[in-house]
Write an enzyme that holds these catalytic residues in place. Structure first.
Site, PDB file in Angstrom:
ATOM      1  N   ASP A 119       0.850  -1.191   0.000  1.00  0.00           N
ATOM      2  CA  ASP A 119       0.000   0.000   0.000  1.00  0.00           C
ATOM      3  C   ASP A 119       0.888   1.243   0.000  1.00  0.00           C
ATOM      4  O   ASP A 119       1.826   1.338   0.789  1.00  0.00           O
ATOM      5  CB  ASP A 119      -0.900  -0.007   1.237  1.00  0.00           C
ATOM      6  CG  ASP A 119      -1.939   1.103   1.191  1.00  0.00           C
ATOM      7  OD1 ASP A 119      -2.274   1.565   0.081  1.00  0.00           O
ATOM      8  OD2 ASP A 119      -2.412   1.503   2.270  1.00  0.00           O
ATOM      9  N   HIS A 126      -3.904  13.991   0.816  1.00  0.00           N
ATOM     10  CA  HIS A 126      -4.106  13.080   1.951  1.00  0.00           C
ATOM     11  C   HIS A 126      -2.929  13.158   2.915  1.00  0.00           C
ATOM     12  O   HIS A 126      -3.121  13.207   4.146  1.00  0.00           O
ATOM     13  CB  HIS A 126      -4.280  11.640   1.457  1.00  0.00           C
ATOM     14  CG  HIS A 126      -4.254  10.632   2.566  1.00  0.00           C
ATOM     15  ND1 HIS A 126      -5.260  10.535   3.502  1.00  0.00           N
ATOM     16  CD2 HIS A 126      -3.317   9.706   2.924  1.00  0.00           C
ATOM     17  CE1 HIS A 126      -4.949   9.571   4.377  1.00  0.00           C
ATOM     18  NE2 HIS A 126      -3.783   9.064   4.045  1.00  0.00           N
ATOM     19  N   GLU A 192     -10.352   3.725   3.876  1.00  0.00           N
ATOM     20  CA  GLU A 192      -9.472   4.471   2.979  1.00  0.00           C
ATOM     21  C   GLU A 192      -9.875   4.114   1.553  1.00  0.00           C
ATOM     22  O   GLU A 192      -9.821   2.935   1.164  1.00  0.00           O
ATOM     23  CB  GLU A 192      -7.996   4.125   3.235  1.00  0.00           C
ATOM     24  CG  GLU A 192      -7.535   4.686   4.567  1.00  0.00           C
ATOM     25  CD  GLU A 192      -6.049   4.549   4.844  1.00  0.00           C
ATOM     26  OE1 GLU A 192      -5.511   5.400   5.573  1.00  0.00           O
ATOM     27  OE2 GLU A 192      -5.426   3.598   4.341  1.00  0.00           O
ATOM     28  N   GLU A 194      -9.216   3.764  -2.116  1.00  0.00           N
ATOM     29  CA  GLU A 194      -7.975   3.629  -2.875  1.00  0.00           C
ATOM     30  C   GLU A 194      -8.238   2.936  -4.220  1.00  0.00           C
ATOM     31  O   GLU A 194      -9.291   2.337  -4.435  1.00  0.00           O
ATOM     32  CB  GLU A 194      -6.950   2.805  -2.079  1.00  0.00           C
ATOM     33  CG  GLU A 194      -6.697   3.377  -0.684  1.00  0.00           C
ATOM     34  CD  GLU A 194      -5.423   2.875  -0.040  1.00  0.00           C
ATOM     35  OE1 GLU A 194      -4.500   2.431  -0.768  1.00  0.00           O
ATOM     36  OE2 GLU A 194      -5.341   2.933   1.198  1.00  0.00           O
ATOM     37  N   ASP A 226      -9.084   0.158   2.176  1.00  0.00           N
ATOM     38  CA  ASP A 226      -8.047  -0.244   3.134  1.00  0.00           C
ATOM     39  C   ASP A 226      -8.522   0.146   4.539  1.00  0.00           C
ATOM     40  O   ASP A 226      -8.127   1.174   5.078  1.00  0.00           O
ATOM     41  CB  ASP A 226      -6.733   0.459   2.761  1.00  0.00           C
ATOM     42  CG  ASP A 226      -5.592   0.083   3.692  1.00  0.00           C
ATOM     43  OD1 ASP A 226      -5.644  -0.994   4.289  1.00  0.00           O
ATOM     44  OD2 ASP A 226      -4.651   0.897   3.805  1.00  0.00           O
ATOM     45  N   ARG A 230      -7.700   3.698  13.420  1.00  0.00           N
ATOM     46  CA  ARG A 230      -6.833   4.868  13.676  1.00  0.00           C
ATOM     47  C   ARG A 230      -6.253   4.893  15.072  1.00  0.00           C
ATOM     48  O   ARG A 230      -5.150   5.392  15.283  1.00  0.00           O
ATOM     49  CB  ARG A 230      -7.620   6.155  13.433  1.00  0.00           C
ATOM     50  CG  ARG A 230      -8.165   6.308  12.034  1.00  0.00           C
ATOM     51  CD  ARG A 230      -7.061   6.300  11.020  1.00  0.00           C
ATOM     52  NE  ARG A 230      -7.608   6.439   9.669  1.00  0.00           N
ATOM     53  CZ  ARG A 230      -6.882   6.280   8.569  1.00  0.00           C
ATOM     54  NH1 ARG A 230      -5.601   5.957   8.655  1.00  0.00           N
ATOM     55  NH2 ARG A 230      -7.434   6.400   7.386  1.00  0.00           N
ATOM     56  N   GLN A 233      -3.516   2.321  15.130  1.00  0.00           N
ATOM     57  CA  GLN A 233      -2.442   2.856  14.281  1.00  0.00           C
ATOM     58  C   GLN A 233      -1.608   3.902  15.027  1.00  0.00           C
ATOM     59  O   GLN A 233      -0.379   3.850  15.040  1.00  0.00           O
ATOM     60  CB  GLN A 233      -3.071   3.479  13.034  1.00  0.00           C
ATOM     61  CG  GLN A 233      -2.096   4.138  12.079  1.00  0.00           C
ATOM     62  CD  GLN A 233      -2.799   4.711  10.842  1.00  0.00           C
ATOM     63  OE1 GLN A 233      -4.003   4.544  10.673  1.00  0.00           O
ATOM     64  NE2 GLN A 233      -2.055   5.372   9.987  1.00  0.00           N
ATOM     65  N   LYS A 246      -4.057  -2.065  10.012  1.00  0.00           N
ATOM     66  CA  LYS A 246      -4.525  -2.133   8.635  1.00  0.00           C
ATOM     67  C   LYS A 246      -4.492  -3.554   8.083  1.00  0.00           C
ATOM     68  O   LYS A 246      -4.760  -3.755   6.899  1.00  0.00           O
ATOM     69  CB  LYS A 246      -3.667  -1.224   7.744  1.00  0.00           C
ATOM     70  CG  LYS A 246      -3.895   0.263   7.999  1.00  0.00           C
ATOM     71  CD  LYS A 246      -2.803   1.114   7.374  1.00  0.00           C
ATOM     72  CE  LYS A 246      -3.008   2.576   7.686  1.00  0.00           C
ATOM     73  NZ  LYS A 246      -4.006   3.214   6.814  1.00  0.00           N
ATOM     74  N   THR A 250      -8.740  -5.919   3.988  1.00  0.00           N
ATOM     75  CA  THR A 250      -8.612  -4.962   2.882  1.00  0.00           C
ATOM     76  C   THR A 250      -9.560  -5.455   1.797  1.00  0.00           C
ATOM     77  O   THR A 250      -9.380  -6.565   1.286  1.00  0.00           O
ATOM     78  CB  THR A 250      -7.164  -4.931   2.346  1.00  0.00           C
ATOM     79  OG1 THR A 250      -6.277  -4.649   3.432  1.00  0.00           O
ATOM     80  CG2 THR A 250      -6.999  -3.877   1.267  1.00  0.00           C
ATOM     81  N   GLU A 351     -10.043  12.228   7.782  1.00  0.00           N
ATOM     82  CA  GLU A 351      -9.990  13.575   7.213  1.00  0.00           C
ATOM     83  C   GLU A 351     -11.366  14.241   7.195  1.00  0.00           C
ATOM     84  O   GLU A 351     -11.488  15.427   7.492  1.00  0.00           O
ATOM     85  CB  GLU A 351      -9.440  13.505   5.778  1.00  0.00           C
ATOM     86  CG  GLU A 351      -8.008  13.005   5.702  1.00  0.00           C
ATOM     87  CD  GLU A 351      -7.687  12.563   4.282  1.00  0.00           C
ATOM     88  OE1 GLU A 351      -7.231  13.398   3.492  1.00  0.00           O
ATOM     89  OE2 GLU A 351      -7.905  11.375   3.968  1.00  0.00           O
TER      90      GLU A 351
HETATM   91  O1  LIG Z   1       0.336  10.010   7.811  1.00  0.00           O
HETATM   92  C1  LIG Z   1       0.083   9.087   8.602  1.00  0.00           C
HETATM   93  O2  LIG Z   1       0.572   9.062   9.716  1.00  0.00           O
HETATM   94  C2  LIG Z   1      -0.788   7.990   8.250  1.00  0.00           C
HETATM   95  C3  LIG Z   1      -1.264   7.799   7.019  1.00  0.00           C
HETATM   96  C4  LIG Z   1      -2.140   6.707   6.682  1.00  0.00           C
HETATM   97  O3  LIG Z   1      -2.719   6.027   7.513  1.00  0.00           O
HETATM   98  C5  LIG Z   1      -2.371   6.471   5.255  1.00  0.00           C
HETATM   99  C6  LIG Z   1      -1.923   5.136   4.729  1.00  0.00           C
HETATM  100  O4  LIG Z   1      -2.051   4.057   5.230  1.00  0.00           O
HETATM  101  C7  LIG Z   1      -1.434   5.168   3.360  1.00  0.00           C
HETATM  102  C8  LIG Z   1      -2.474   5.649   2.453  1.00  0.00           C
HETATM  103  O5  LIG Z   1      -3.487   4.955   2.324  1.00  0.00           O
HETATM  104  O6  LIG Z   1      -2.311   6.713   1.863  1.00  0.00           O
HETATM  105 CA   LIG Z   2      -3.977   2.878   2.914  1.00  0.00          CA
HETATM  106 MG   LIG Z   3      -5.144  -3.433   4.734  1.00  0.00          MG
END
Ligand SMILES: O=C(O)/C=C/C(=O)CC(=O)CC(=O)O
Ligand SMILES: [Ca+2]
Ligand SMILES: [Mg+2]
Length: 403
Positions: A119, A126, A192, A194, A226, A230, A233, A246, A250, A351
């Site tokens: 990914d 973004h 997400e 994508e 995806d 959060r 994460q 993640k 998916t 977002e």
């Molecule tokens: O910028 C961050 O800390 C986190 C970004 C993401 O979670 C996005 C990611 O997984 C990649 C994407 O889908 O653009």
């Molecule tokens: Ca992603």
């Molecule tokens: Mg995934």
């Protein structure tokens, strides 16, 4: 408009210039078949190829697209031309009509056996938004961002078919104001939106794939959700990147749209400054003008424009292999969350709700920051085809179920 013996509406997303591929079954029958949606039907390609004694029929019997993907561009073109001929020339009508199944009667399945899954993080809008939300005190874009398409290796075994329920993941999380982490179901479950790229032709270990060889390896394009937790994460991902946040699911759309169907969607993409390293330069346009739509419980919540993506799929493939890592048939790599410059073009709830601080109000009066149990998310897209037609991508859909 090409004349055909089939009844096709002018505005069908599955016209004769699309002809994507997927895997389906009918009723309770266990047999998985390769299919091509056309209008309101699916052509059973597995049985149609056998019926017409097509040379490529043996590639279509395994219940996944992988043997067809491995066969390479000359075969992909031969199959595509045969399908067009079958569907346009009236001499095939009686022979092939029995191999058309109404779309409403099919169950679609994961179209490919996924080899590796990668990914990326290639939408500048973004990345800027995520930076502001996750790292309010740091510089907005990471220093490497405009030099290379940032990515990570994901979990191929949990790539699931559209429609597969998504079980809310458990994990560790630590809110910013808490002193210690806690464990439990994610409270910040997100999506997400994508675009996915499916590799057909493998490459040799030790030999990078150049941007010029993109179309010699990549078969086609699908939509990807995806799913991302959060809270998990934010606590786990430094310094090595996303891990369990993640990897639980998916989702991918059912039909893989061949690159040949996207000729009219190709665009240059935004200017790149600084100029990328030689291995990331492209002479061909591999940006794609896909208009994506994200729906939450049926309500349109976002319309991300894929044409705004900073790094394109040819550059991502070149970067993914520049160290000599090889490709396998069935590799899937995703664009990264697609977000445009406008607030209604954001490809994640992170977002759209600005980190949970600005809840969305849906047309039915419900409000959301992140996903609740029972929520259904649908991502769809269209691209321009020839003569004002639209190339449709089947929806990628998923409903959140409690853990
Ligand atoms: O910028 C961050 O800390 C986190 C970004 C993401 O979670 C996005 C990611 O997984 C990649 C994407 O889908 O653009
Ligand atoms: Ca992603
Ligand atoms: Mg995934």
């Amino acid at each position: 408009m090409t004349v055909t013996w089939l009844e096709l509406a002018d505005d069908t997303p599955f016209g004769l210039d699309n002809l994507p591929y997927g895997v389906f079954s009918v009723g309770g029958a266990p047999q998985r078949r390769i299919g091509v949606p056309v209008g309101d039907h699916v052509l059973d390609l597995t049985s149609a190829a056998a019926e017409t004694a097509a040379s490529f029929a043996p590639l279509l019997t395994s219940g996944v697209l992988n043997p067809l993907l491995a066969a390479g561009p000359a075969t992909w073109r031969e199959v595509r031309e045969s399908v067009r001929e079958w569907l346009t020339e009236t001499r095939y009508a009686d022979q092939l009509r029995p191999h058309l199944v109404p779309l409403t009667e099919v169950t679609t399945h994961l179209p490919i056996e996924v080899a590796d899954y990668v990914d990326f993080y290639s939408s500048e809008h973004h990345a800027l938004n995520a930076g502001k939300i996750f790292r309010p005190d740091a510089v907005e874009l990471p220093p490497n961002w405009k030099h290379l398409p940032i990515g990570y290796h994901g979990r191929a075994g949990t790539v699931v078919a559209s429609g597969t329920p998504v079980v809310r993941p458990h994990g560790q999380r630590k809110p910013r104001n808490a002193d210690t982490p806690s464990f439990g179901p994610s409270q910040r479950l997100d999506i997400e939106a994508e675009v996915g790229f499916v590799v057909g032709v493998p490459s040799t270990l030790g030999t990078p794939v150049s941007t010029e060889d993109f179309a010699a390896h990549v078969f086609g394009v699908c939509l990807v959700n995806d799913w991302s937790a959060r809270d998990i994460q934010a606590w786990e991902y430094q310094p090595l990147g996303p891990f369990l946040a993640k990897s639980f699911a998916t989702s991918v759309s059912p039909w893989i749209v061949p690159l040949d169907a996207l000729e009219h969607a190709r665009v240059a993409g935004p200017p790149q400054d600084p100029e990328p390293f030689e291995y990331l330069r492209t002479s061909e346009k591999w940006g794609l003008d896909l208009a994506i739509e994200v729906r939450l419980n049926g309500h349109l919540v976002s319309s991300p424009p894929f044409a705004t993506q900073y790094w394109n799929a040819a550059q991502q493939l070149a970067h993914l292999t520049v160290n000599g890592a090889s490709l396998r048939t069935g590799d899937l790599y995703a664009s990264g969350t697609v977000t445009g410059p406008e607030p209604h073009q954001r490809g994640s709830l992170l977002e759209l709700s600005w980190g949970g601080r600005e809840p969305l109000t849906l047309p039915d009066g419900a409000t959301r920051t992140f996903l609740e149990d029972g929520d259904e998310v649908t991502i769809s897209a269209t691209a321009p085809g020839p003569n004002g037609t639209r190339i449709g991508f089947g929806d990628v859909r998923g409903t959140v179920v409690p853990s």
